[in-house]
Enzyme design. Structure first.
Site, PDB file in Angstrom:
ATOM      1  CD  GLU A  56      -2.602 -42.309 -39.144  1.00  0.00           C
ATOM      2  OE1 GLU A  56      -1.700 -42.029 -39.972  1.00  0.00           O
ATOM      3  OE2 GLU A  56      -3.439 -41.476 -38.760  1.00  0.00           O
TER       4      GLU A  56
ATOM      5  CG  ASP B 247     -11.213 -40.527 -42.882  1.00  0.00           C
ATOM      6  OD1 ASP B 247     -10.353 -40.911 -42.076  1.00  0.00           O
ATOM      7  OD2 ASP B 247     -11.727 -39.382 -42.842  1.00  0.00           O
TER       8      ASP B 247
END
Length: 419
Positions: free
Chosen positions: A278, A359
């Site tokens: 995040e 990611d």
């Protein structure tokens, strides 16, 4: 030049700007993980987990596709026939047919009718979530959340409708220009306002208790150059057993939000891995990317609606004289619905690319591909993900890389980094 000529020129400029923004802001260069690695990751997942995840999504599909079909039919029926215009007139009749009543109440009635007709499919979806243990809400709690969602949408919708049709009346020849600017501004404002004002309507947020995990998360954010105002825990368990975390807000309003279910289900290192993903969104200004793309897309949509809406056969079908009439709002909804369906695969592709970059950021920030892969396993198991969904479904609407793609990306990172 006529207003229509200016509108054509403006639309061309907005489309070019949107394409340039997509080319520059979306990470296109990163290739997906090799399919062989994905299949190897799939074989390593427990067979019962894969079977259950696929069964869950198979049970969801009928409700989802039925809702999509019914919503499209309703939008076309109201927008491409005089029925929608008559509904707007009917709602405005008790108020003397005043344009404000037609614009605001009539417009909300059209949207509410579509929501009402697709409500059974939302209830159907909830029964599937309950059956598979993902929903922890009773019907009462579900209904309250639904009413809250309707209330928030009604407030925002009423303001937008009133503003739009006020502009139409004040600038009947140039409303598309002011409307495009207003739509772009609204997207920007909502990016700031929604996290602060709307999220608390649906969840209760409490500061994470001081301890090693909170210290690690704040230190990692600072090390990443993404300072956060606070680390909050959302009481997601009152409605779901699914796990998640996100970074919300922009600038001084930015905060890390962790589901209480994630704290209960995952190891601290796995929570850190999720938050690192995040933080990648914040680091790469993905909220700003979405805001810019959304603002340009919204502005282009308004201008396109003006141009398409001047097509006489279309107006004749709807039984209206002008796209700018409140009675023509159902026609606008029909056009927006069709455009939204056409844009869905493109939006999904952009989202998958951005999520894949986040990611990669998480892997580089934590330097721990093993924990990242373990977290993907846990996320797939707890959230009942289909780890390797059908290709058509992934291309149509998947906003994130699949579980096996993410696991394969972690393994590729481990090979390249020697970890």
């Amino acid at each position: 030049m006529t207003p229509r000529a200016w509108a054509l020129l403006t639309l061309g400029g907005l489309v070019v700007a949107l394409l340039v923004a997509v080319a520059l802001l979306v990470p296109w260069s990163r290739p997906p993980a090799p399919r062989a690695d994905q299949l190897a990751a799939l074989r390593d997942l427990p067979a019962e987990q894969v079977t259950r995840g696929r069964a869950f999504h198979g049970a969801l599909r009928p409700a989802a596709w039925s809702a999509l079909a019914v919503g499209l039919v309703v939008a076309l029926l109201l927008g491409l026939t005089p029925l929608g215009g008559r509904l707007v007139e009917l709602v405005g009749r008790p108020f003397g047919g005043h344009w404000i009543a037609q614009a605001v109440l009539g417009g909300l009635a059209v949207v509410f009718l579509a929501d009402l007709l697709t409500l059974p499919f939302a209830a159907w979806r909830r029964t599937v979530l309950v059956r598979y243990g993902l929903s922890t809400q009773g019907w009462g709690g579900w209904a309250v959340d639904l009413l809250k969602s309707y209330a928030v949408s009604a407030v925002i919708g009423a303001l937008v409708l009133l503003g739009f049709y006020t502009v139409v009346r004040l600038a009947p020849r140039w409303w598309w220009a002011f409307g495009a600017a207003g739509a772009a501004a609204l997207v920007v404002v909502l990016s700031f306002v929604l996290p602060v004002l709307v999220e608390p309507v649906f969840n209760r947020f409490t500061p994470m208790e001081p301890g090693p995990l909170r210290s690690e998360l704040t230190a990692m954010a600072a090390r990443d150059g993404v300072p956060v105002r606070d680390v909050l825990v959302a009481d997601a368990s009152r409605r779901t057993s699914a796990v998640n975390a996100y970074v919300s807000g922009l600038g001084p309003t930015r905060r890390v939000v962790v589901y209480d279910t994630l704290l209960r289900e995952a190891e601290p290192a796995e929570v850190t891995s999720v938050v690192a993903h995040e933080l990648g969104h914040a680091k790469d200004r993905d909220v700003w990317t979405g805001t810019v793309l959304g603002a340009l897309g919204a502005a282009a949509a308004v201008v396109a609606l003006y141009l398409i809406g001047s097509w006489t056969p279309l107006l004749r079908l709807a039984g209206v004289d002008s796209i700018a009439q409140p009675r023509a709002f159902p026609l606008l909804i029909a056009l927006v619905t069709v455009a939204g369906l056409l844009a869905t695969p493109v939006q999904a592709l952009v989202s998958r690319r951005i999520e894949a970059r986040a990611d990669a950021h998480a892997l580089a920030l934590t330097g721990d591909p093993a924990t990242f892969e373990a977290m993907q396993r846990r996320l797939a198991g707890v959230n009942l993900a289909d780890p390797d969904p059908p290709r058509w479904e992934r291309l149509w609407s998947a906003t994130h890389p699949s579980t096996v793609e993410r696991m394969a990306a972690a393994r590729a990172y481990a090979r390249e980094s020697g970890r």
